[in-house]
Scaffold this motif. Structure first.
Motif, PDB file in Angstrom:
ATOM      1  N   TYR A   1      -8.073  -0.594  -2.083  1.00  0.00           N
ATOM      2  CA  TYR A   1      -7.643  -0.468  -0.688  1.00  0.00           C
ATOM      3  C   TYR A   1      -8.830  -0.654   0.266  1.00  0.00           C
ATOM      4  CZ  TYR A   1      -6.236   2.137   3.543  1.00  0.00           C
ATOM      5  OH  TYR A   1      -6.001   2.540   4.830  1.00  0.00           O
ATOM      6  N   GLU A   2      -9.933   0.031  -0.008  1.00  0.00           N
ATOM      7  CA  GLU A   2     -11.100  -0.055   0.870  1.00  0.00           C
ATOM      8  C   GLU A   2     -11.698  -1.452   0.851  1.00  0.00           C
ATOM      9  OE1 GLU A   2     -12.111   2.013   2.994  1.00  0.00           O
ATOM     10  OE2 GLU A   2     -10.812   3.696   2.451  1.00  0.00           O
ATOM     11  N   GLN A   3     -11.718  -2.107  -0.300  1.00  0.00           N
ATOM     12  CA  GLN A   3     -12.260  -3.469  -0.384  1.00  0.00           C
ATOM     13  C   GLN A   3     -11.422  -4.443   0.441  1.00  0.00           C
ATOM     14  OE1 GLN A   3     -12.404  -4.322  -4.569  1.00  0.00           O
ATOM     15  NE2 GLN A   3     -14.162  -2.970  -4.961  1.00  0.00           N
ATOM     16  N   LEU A   4     -10.099  -4.352   0.312  1.00  0.00           N
ATOM     17  CA  LEU A   4      -9.220  -5.241   1.088  1.00  0.00           C
ATOM     18  C   LEU A   4      -9.324  -4.935   2.571  1.00  0.00           C
ATOM     19  CD1 LEU A   4      -7.053  -7.423   1.243  1.00  0.00           C
ATOM     20  CD2 LEU A   4      -5.328  -5.651   0.840  1.00  0.00           C
ATOM     21  N   LYS A   5      -9.407  -3.665   2.895  1.00  0.00           N
ATOM     22  CA  LYS A   5      -9.540  -3.277   4.300  1.00  0.00           C
ATOM     23  C   LYS A   5     -10.807  -3.864   4.921  1.00  0.00           C
ATOM     24  CE  LYS A   5     -10.013   0.815   7.241  1.00  0.00           C
ATOM     25  NZ  LYS A   5     -10.135   2.288   7.255  1.00  0.00           N
ATOM     26  N   ALA A   6     -11.923  -3.751   4.205  1.00  0.00           N
ATOM     27  CA  ALA A   6     -13.193  -4.297   4.711  1.00  0.00           C
ATOM     28  C   ALA A   6     -13.123  -5.814   4.833  1.00  0.00           C
ATOM     29  CB  ALA A   6     -14.330  -3.880   3.784  1.00  0.00           C
ATOM     30  N   LYS A   7     -12.496  -6.469   3.892  1.00  0.00           N
ATOM     31  CA  LYS A   7     -12.390  -7.935   3.914  1.00  0.00           C
ATOM     32  C   LYS A   7     -11.583  -8.404   5.118  1.00  0.00           C
ATOM     33  CE  LYS A   7     -10.307 -11.764   1.291  1.00  0.00           C
ATOM     34  NZ  LYS A   7      -9.545 -12.131   0.081  1.00  0.00           N
TER      35      LYS A   7
ATOM     36  N   CYS B   1       2.919  -1.057  -1.696  1.00  0.00           N
ATOM     37  CA  CYS B   1       3.383  -2.396  -1.322  1.00  0.00           C
ATOM     38  C   CYS B   1       2.947  -2.777   0.087  1.00  0.00           C
ATOM     39  CB  CYS B   1       4.905  -2.485  -1.453  1.00  0.00           C
ATOM     40  SG  CYS B   1       5.797  -1.356  -0.364  1.00  0.00           S
ATOM     41  N   PHE B   2       2.684  -1.786   0.944  1.00  0.00           N
ATOM     42  CA  PHE B   2       2.258  -2.063   2.321  1.00  0.00           C
ATOM     43  C   PHE B   2       0.756  -2.345   2.405  1.00  0.00           C
ATOM     44  CE2 PHE B   2       6.104   0.483   2.676  1.00  0.00           C
ATOM     45  CZ  PHE B   2       6.853  -0.284   3.559  1.00  0.00           C
ATOM     46  N   ASN B   3       0.081  -2.311   1.265  1.00  0.00           N
ATOM     47  CA  ASN B   3      -1.336  -2.673   1.213  1.00  0.00           C
ATOM     48  C   ASN B   3      -1.532  -4.057   0.597  1.00  0.00           C
ATOM     49  OD1 ASN B   3      -2.266  -0.172   2.267  1.00  0.00           O
ATOM     50  ND2 ASN B   3      -1.940   0.771   0.265  1.00  0.00           N
ATOM     51  N   ASP B   4      -0.470  -4.846   0.554  1.00  0.00           N
ATOM     52  CA  ASP B   4      -0.521  -6.193  -0.010  1.00  0.00           C
ATOM     53  C   ASP B   4      -1.231  -7.148   0.951  1.00  0.00           C
ATOM     54  OD1 ASP B   4       0.699  -8.079  -2.203  1.00  0.00           O
ATOM     55  OD2 ASP B   4       1.076  -9.049  -0.279  1.00  0.00           O
ATOM     56  N   GLU B   5      -2.148  -7.967   0.445  1.00  0.00           N
ATOM     57  CA  GLU B   5      -2.919  -8.878   1.303  1.00  0.00           C
ATOM     58  C   GLU B   5      -2.038  -9.946   1.930  1.00  0.00           C
ATOM     59  OE1 GLU B   5      -6.785 -11.909   1.084  1.00  0.00           O
ATOM     60  OE2 GLU B   5      -6.241 -10.680  -0.651  1.00  0.00           O
ATOM     61  N   VAL B   6      -1.107 -10.515   1.152  1.00  0.00           N
ATOM     62  CA  VAL B   6      -0.228 -11.554   1.703  1.00  0.00           C
ATOM     63  C   VAL B   6       0.654 -10.968   2.801  1.00  0.00           C
ATOM     64  CG1 VAL B   6       1.574 -13.228   1.146  1.00  0.00           C
ATOM     65  CG2 VAL B   6      -0.249 -12.753  -0.508  1.00  0.00           C
ATOM     66  N   LEU B   7       1.124  -9.743   2.611  1.00  0.00           N
ATOM     67  CA  LEU B   7       1.925  -9.084   3.645  1.00  0.00           C
ATOM     68  C   LEU B   7       1.096  -8.887   4.912  1.00  0.00           C
ATOM     69  CD1 LEU B   7       4.374  -7.592   4.734  1.00  0.00           C
ATOM     70  CD2 LEU B   7       3.562  -5.528   3.558  1.00  0.00           C
TER      71      LEU B   7
ATOM     72  N   GLU C   1       1.996  11.093   9.227  1.00  0.00           N
ATOM     73  CA  GLU C   1       0.877  10.888  10.153  1.00  0.00           C
ATOM     74  C   GLU C   1      -0.440  10.667   9.416  1.00  0.00           C
ATOM     75  OE1 GLU C   1      -0.992  13.025  14.152  1.00  0.00           O
ATOM     76  OE2 GLU C   1       0.724  13.881  13.092  1.00  0.00           O
ATOM     77  N   VAL C   2      -0.599  11.235   8.220  1.00  0.00           N
ATOM     78  CA  VAL C   2      -1.868  11.099   7.483  1.00  0.00           C
ATOM     79  C   VAL C   2      -1.918   9.832   6.659  1.00  0.00           C
ATOM     80  CG1 VAL C   2      -2.211  13.591   7.365  1.00  0.00           C
ATOM     81  CG2 VAL C   2      -0.915  12.442   5.572  1.00  0.00           C
ATOM     82  N   ASP C   3      -0.802   9.108   6.577  1.00  0.00           N
ATOM     83  CA  ASP C   3      -0.761   7.891   5.759  1.00  0.00           C
ATOM     84  C   ASP C   3      -1.177   6.684   6.584  1.00  0.00           C
ATOM     85  OD1 ASP C   3       0.245   9.301   3.526  1.00  0.00           O
ATOM     86  OD2 ASP C   3       2.265   9.232   4.369  1.00  0.00           O
ATOM     87  N   PHE C   4      -2.173   5.955   6.083  1.00  0.00           N
ATOM     88  CA  PHE C   4      -2.627   4.727   6.733  1.00  0.00           C
ATOM     89  C   PHE C   4      -2.611   3.610   5.692  1.00  0.00           C
ATOM     90  CE2 PHE C   4      -4.232   7.736   9.752  1.00  0.00           C
ATOM     91  CZ  PHE C   4      -4.178   7.075  10.968  1.00  0.00           C
ATOM     92  N   THR C   5      -1.876   2.547   6.000  1.00  0.00           N
ATOM     93  CA  THR C   5      -1.818   1.395   5.110  1.00  0.00           C
ATOM     94  C   THR C   5      -2.467   0.183   5.783  1.00  0.00           C
ATOM     95  OG1 THR C   5       0.320   0.611   5.931  1.00  0.00           O
ATOM     96  CG2 THR C   5       0.356   2.263   4.169  1.00  0.00           C
ATOM     97  N   ILE C   6      -2.719  -0.847   5.000  1.00  0.00           N
ATOM     98  CA  ILE C   6      -3.278  -2.082   5.556  1.00  0.00           C
ATOM     99  C   ILE C   6      -2.325  -2.666   6.604  1.00  0.00           C
ATOM    100  CG2 ILE C   6      -3.992  -4.433   4.999  1.00  0.00           C
ATOM    101  CD1 ILE C   6      -5.921  -2.305   4.002  1.00  0.00           C
ATOM    102  N   ALA C   7      -1.022  -2.557   6.368  1.00  0.00           N
ATOM    103  CA  ALA C   7      -0.042  -3.063   7.339  1.00  0.00           C
ATOM    104  C   ALA C   7      -0.186  -2.361   8.682  1.00  0.00           C
ATOM    105  CB  ALA C   7       1.370  -2.871   6.795  1.00  0.00           C
ATOM    106  N   ASP C   8      -0.542  -1.057   8.684  1.00  0.00           N
ATOM    107  CA  ASP C   8      -0.738  -0.332   9.936  1.00  0.00           C
ATOM    108  C   ASP C   8      -1.892  -0.906  10.736  1.00  0.00           C
ATOM    109  OD1 ASP C   8       1.314   1.622   9.649  1.00  0.00           O
ATOM    110  OD2 ASP C   8       0.090   2.664   8.172  1.00  0.00           O
ATOM    111  N   PHE C   9      -2.982  -1.272  10.050  1.00  0.00           N
ATOM    112  CA  PHE C   9      -4.155  -1.796  10.757  1.00  0.00           C
ATOM    113  C   PHE C   9      -3.890  -3.193  11.322  1.00  0.00           C
ATOM    114  CE2 PHE C   9      -6.160   1.253   7.784  1.00  0.00           C
ATOM    115  CZ  PHE C   9      -6.821   2.040   8.713  1.00  0.00           C
TER     116      PHE C   9
END
Length: 455
Positions: free
Chosen positions: A125-131, A226-232, A250-258
């Motif tokens: 998750y952190e690697q994809l987020k940084a990318k 599934c909400f941390n999928d790169e293609v999504l 409220e404490v949940d953060f996914t890549i889709a949120d960013f």
């Protein structure tokens, strides 16, 4: 009398050779040995007997197929827990080995807890987020504005989940006129990301909604993966439709949120952020209605006062006509006087112009110019005759003077001019040699002579 038998030790003898502990001393000593021998340990096991009292501390057991151990995780440690423990959940913990002295129970003091397998997911998750962050997918400048007033709102979620019911409930409460279009899909599992991407693309192709809500209820990190999928994430970023996410709690953060244009902590909050509140609208309408009523009443009151003033100023037609007639008579008199004065002034001006015109008659000017021309001609002829006579007398005087000074006139009186053959004038006899040829110029002609004698 005490009887002593060889080989047999009495109690009085042994009490001086044994170390006797109390229960509290023994438990304390065991605690020291355990905590000294084991600093920190990692365990992977299953949770059972979970208790979460009001104090905020967590108490549970960790077990495997053969054994279990009591655990405690205090409030100041469990606040940072990403995955709250549940009964039967398999977890990975870091703990200190200890002993609960009052009951002599062996236990673990847990300092860190995560769901088994969550560590690898978090790293991914952190690697994809940084990318994606480095590529600019999270930049605020790329976010599309979110409007509260939308003709249709699309909801991408499970058709049977709690999230869609929460969204519909909130929208019915806030703005019942809002139209919804549901794009059903899985929101958990291996196929969820693919179905969500498909529904987002369908919504963009159809262009039947103004805004998309991507929502799902709460769950573990694995449930929301599934909400941390790169293609999504890239599909959300490329979407022409604005997207609001409301995933988990409220404490949940996914890549889709960013990546989304707006992140809401829950599905209900996403519905609130994308719709107006009918109560606020009704209050605004009531306020505008009150303001408009007051404005119209003030206007009517002002017009009424103006009409009353005009009615007081209104006079009878007879008095108005009489006043107008007097004004008309006065204007007629003033007009007659003005015309008379104007006529007199124009006559005087006409006489002045006629006088000036008579003075500017061309025939008079022409006759005057002729007389002036004759006089100037006479003066010019007289001046020319005078100048001619004077110049003629001067010419004769100058001619006489010129003749008197002319060498020819001197030669006419019998004199001659003598020069050598080289042309040099002879002014001294010493400059002439005997036998040389000299030339004498007379008034008429020249004489060449040869010198035979010099005196």
């Amino acid at each position: 009398m005490e009887i002593r038998m060889p080989g047999i030790k009495t109690i009085e003898q042994n009490q001086y050779q044994r170390k006797i502990y109390s229960v509290s001393e023994l438990n304390g000593r065991c605690k020291q040995v355990l905590e000294g021998e084991f600093s920190t340990v990692w365990l992977e096991a299953e949770i059972s007997n979970l208790a979460k009292p009001a104090s905020g501390h967590w108490y549970f057991s960790l077990k495997d197929q053969k054994a279990q151990v009591r655990c405690a995780m205090f409030k100041f440690k469990n606040r940072s827990c990403v995955s709250p423990p549940e009964e039967g959940m398999k977890v990975l913990v870091r703990a200190k080995v200890s002993l609960f002295e009052p009951r002599g129970e062996f236990q673990l003091i847990v300092e860190y807890l995560e769901a088994a397998g969550v560590g690898a997911l978090l790293r991914e998750y952190e690697q994809l987020k940084a990318k994606l962050d480095q590529e600019g997918l999270f930049d605020s400048s790329a976010k599309k504005p979110i409007s509260h007033f939308n003709q249709r709102i699309g909801v991408v979620t499970s058709a049977t989940g709690a999230a869609i019911h929460d969204v519909i409930s909130v929208i019915r409460r806030r703005f019942p006129l809002q139209q919804l279009v549901i794009y059903p899909c899985l929101v958990q599992g291996n196929l969820a990301a693919q179905q969500i991407i498909h529904q987002i693309n369908v919504a963009n192709q159809r262009q039947e909604v103004d805004l998309l809500l991507l929502v799902r209820g709460g769950g573990s990190l694995e449930d929301l993966w599934c909400f941390n999928d790169e293609v999504l994430a890239r599909t959300i970023f490329a979407s022409a439709l604005p997207i609001v996410t409301g995933i988990g709690h409220e404490v949940d953060f996914t890549i889709a949120d960013f990546v989304a244009d707006l992140r809401a902590p829950t599905p209900s909050a996403a519905a609130e952020k994308s719709t107006p509140d009918q109560r606020e609208l009704l209050e605004q309408i009531a306020g505008l209605q009150y303001w408009l009523t007051q404005f119209m009443e003030n206007k009517f009151q002002g017009y009424s006062q103006k009409i009353d003033w005009l009615l007081r100023q209104l006079q009878s037609p007879e008095s108005v006509i009489e006043h107008r007639q007097q004004s008309l008579a006065l204007l007629q008199h003033r007009l007659g006087s003005a015309l008379k004065d104007r006529h007199s002034s124009m006559n005087q001006r006409l006489q002045n112009l006629q006088l000036r015109l008579s003075k500017l008659d061309p025939s008079v000017k022409i006759e005057t110019a002729k007389q002036q021309r004759i006089q100037l001609k006479q003066r010019l002829m007289a001046s020319m005759d005078k100048h001619f006579s004077e110049n003629q007398s001067k010419f004769r005087e100058l001619s006489i003077k010129l003749d008197s000074l002319s060498p020819l006139a001197i030669l006419g009186r019998g004199y001659s001019v003598t020069s050598l053959a080289c042309g040099e004038l002879v002014t001294d006899a010493k400059t002439v040699e005997i036998g040389s040829t000299i030339t004498s110029r007379l008034k008429d002609g020249r004489i060449d002579s040869q010198v035979t004698k010099i005196h």
